[in-house]
Design a protein around this motif. Structure first.
Motif, PDB file in Angstrom:
ATOM      1  N   PHE A 217       8.300  16.955  10.413  1.00 27.48           N
ATOM      2  CA  PHE A 217       8.539  15.817  10.427  1.00 27.48           C
ATOM      3  C   PHE A 217       8.767  15.661   8.926  1.00 27.48           C
ATOM      4  O   PHE A 217       8.064  15.997   8.096  1.00 27.48           O
ATOM      5  N   GLN A 218       9.541  14.775   8.539  1.00 28.12           N
ATOM      6  CA  GLN A 218       9.694  13.871   7.261  1.00 28.12           C
ATOM      7  C   GLN A 218      10.236  12.472   7.388  1.00 28.12           C
ATOM      8  O   GLN A 218      10.786  12.159   8.302  1.00 28.12           O
ATOM      9  N   CYS A 219       9.887  11.843   6.140  1.00 24.91           N
ATOM     10  CA  CYS A 219       9.944  10.518   6.321  1.00 24.91           C
ATOM     11  C   CYS A 219      11.106  10.131   5.204  1.00 24.91           C
ATOM     12  O   CYS A 219      11.123  10.684   4.331  1.00 24.91           O
ATOM     13  N   TRP A 220      12.116   9.293   5.815  1.00 27.60           N
ATOM     14  CA  TRP A 220      13.395   8.894   4.934  1.00 27.60           C
ATOM     15  C   TRP A 220      13.141   7.480   4.261  1.00 27.60           C
ATOM     16  O   TRP A 220      12.988   6.779   5.280  1.00 27.60           O
ATOM     17  N   TYR A 221      12.663   7.270   3.230  1.00 27.00           N
ATOM     18  CA  TYR A 221      12.583   5.737   2.668  1.00 27.00           C
ATOM     19  C   TYR A 221      13.491   5.415   1.542  1.00 27.00           C
ATOM     20  O   TYR A 221      14.081   6.432   0.891  1.00 27.00           O
TER      21      TYR A 221
ATOM     22  N   SER B  25      17.341   6.154  -1.785  1.00 20.78           N
ATOM     23  CA  SER B  25      16.990   6.734  -0.574  1.00 20.78           C
ATOM     24  C   SER B  25      16.260   8.104  -1.219  1.00 20.78           C
ATOM     25  O   SER B  25      16.788   8.827  -1.987  1.00 20.78           O
ATOM     26  N   ASN B  26      15.285   8.415  -0.485  1.00 23.73           N
ATOM     27  CA  ASN B  26      14.259   9.519  -0.751  1.00 23.73           C
ATOM     28  C   ASN B  26      13.571  10.062   0.468  1.00 23.73           C
ATOM     29  O   ASN B  26      13.470   9.397   1.625  1.00 23.73           O
ATOM     30  N   PHE B  27      13.319  11.254   0.425  1.00 20.03           N
ATOM     31  CA  PHE B  27      12.408  12.019   1.506  1.00 20.03           C
ATOM     32  C   PHE B  27      10.936  12.350   0.960  1.00 20.03           C
ATOM     33  O   PHE B  27      10.881  12.737  -0.057  1.00 20.03           O
ATOM     34  N   THR B  28       9.913  12.022   1.882  1.00 20.87           N
ATOM     35  CA  THR B  28       8.548  12.662   1.670  1.00 20.87           C
ATOM     36  C   THR B  28       8.825  14.205   1.913  1.00 20.87           C
ATOM     37  O   THR B  28       9.804  14.814   2.310  1.00 20.87           O
ATOM     38  N   ASN B  29       7.563  14.896   1.254  1.00 22.15           N
ATOM     39  CA  ASN B  29       7.352  16.099   1.779  1.00 22.15           C
ATOM     40  C   ASN B  29       7.281  16.193   3.250  1.00 22.15           C
ATOM     41  O   ASN B  29       6.720  15.358   3.890  1.00 22.15           O
ATOM     42  N   ALA B  30       7.644  17.445   3.737  1.00 22.54           N
ATOM     43  CA  ALA B  30       7.773  17.742   5.295  1.00 22.54           C
ATOM     44  C   ALA B  30       6.130  17.906   5.787  1.00 22.54           C
ATOM     45  O   ALA B  30       5.306  18.564   4.896  1.00 22.54           O
ATOM     46  N   VAL B  31       5.962  17.689   7.097  1.00 23.75           N
ATOM     47  CA  VAL B  31       4.745  18.022   7.600  1.00 23.75           C
ATOM     48  C   VAL B  31       5.059  18.858   8.834  1.00 23.75           C
ATOM     49  O   VAL B  31       6.179  18.800   9.379  1.00 23.75           O
ATOM     50  N   ALA B  32       4.317  19.729   9.208  1.00 26.86           N
ATOM     51  CA  ALA B  32       4.496  20.464  10.615  1.00 26.86           C
ATOM     52  C   ALA B  32       3.492  20.213  11.726  1.00 26.86           C
ATOM     53  O   ALA B  32       2.168  20.135  11.385  1.00 26.86           O
ATOM     54  N   ALA B  33       3.920  20.209  12.861  1.00 29.33           N
ATOM     55  CA  ALA B  33       3.090  20.011  14.120  1.00 29.33           C
ATOM     56  C   ALA B  33       3.424  21.107  14.955  1.00 29.33           C
ATOM     57  O   ALA B  33       4.213  21.324  15.374  1.00 29.33           O
TER      58      ALA B  33
ATOM     59  N   GLU C 180       1.102  -1.213   0.009  1.00 27.86           N
ATOM     60  CA  GLU C 180      -0.137  -0.048   0.064  1.00 27.86           C
ATOM     61  C   GLU C 180       0.778   1.441   0.047  1.00 27.86           C
ATOM     62  O   GLU C 180       0.314   2.595  -0.267  1.00 27.86           O
ATOM     63  N   GLY C 181       2.059   1.100   0.177  1.00 29.51           N
ATOM     64  CA  GLY C 181       3.030   2.403   0.377  1.00 29.51           C
ATOM     65  C   GLY C 181       2.600   3.373   1.565  1.00 29.51           C
ATOM     66  O   GLY C 181       2.875   4.413   1.584  1.00 29.51           O
ATOM     67  N   ILE C 182       2.046   2.936   2.545  1.00 28.97           N
ATOM     68  CA  ILE C 182       1.631   3.572   3.701  1.00 28.97           C
ATOM     69  C   ILE C 182       2.268   3.185   5.145  1.00 28.97           C
ATOM     70  O   ILE C 182       2.353   1.860   5.189  1.00 28.97           O
TER      71      ILE C 182
END
Length: 65
Positions: A43-47, A54-62, A14-16
């Motif tokens: 926060f960002q996911c390194w995958y 290796s890549n990074f997701t878009n960042a999200v802020a909390a 699913e890629g989740i």
């Protein structure tokens, strides 16, 4: 910058993924810190993708309340 090493996981077909973030134990390079009210953390996911890159997701802020 800190890494949540305990949240390493496979996304499956699913890629989740999902990660529980403990605001009382946010990792920093040399220790853990507590998030304070009105602080905004990114926060960002390194995958690794299907091609082994290796890549990074878009960042999200909390913003902590």
């Amino acid at each position: 910058m800190g890494r949540h090493l305990s949240t390493i996981q496979s996304s499956g077909p699913e890629g989740i993924i999902a990660a529980d973030i403990d605001p009382d134990m946010l990792p920093r390079p040399s220790t853990f810190v507590v998030a304070m009210a009105d602080e905004t953390w990114g926060f960002q996911c390194w995958y690794r993708d299907g091609a082994g890159q290796s890549n990074f997701t878009n960042a999200v802020a909390a913003t902590w309340q």
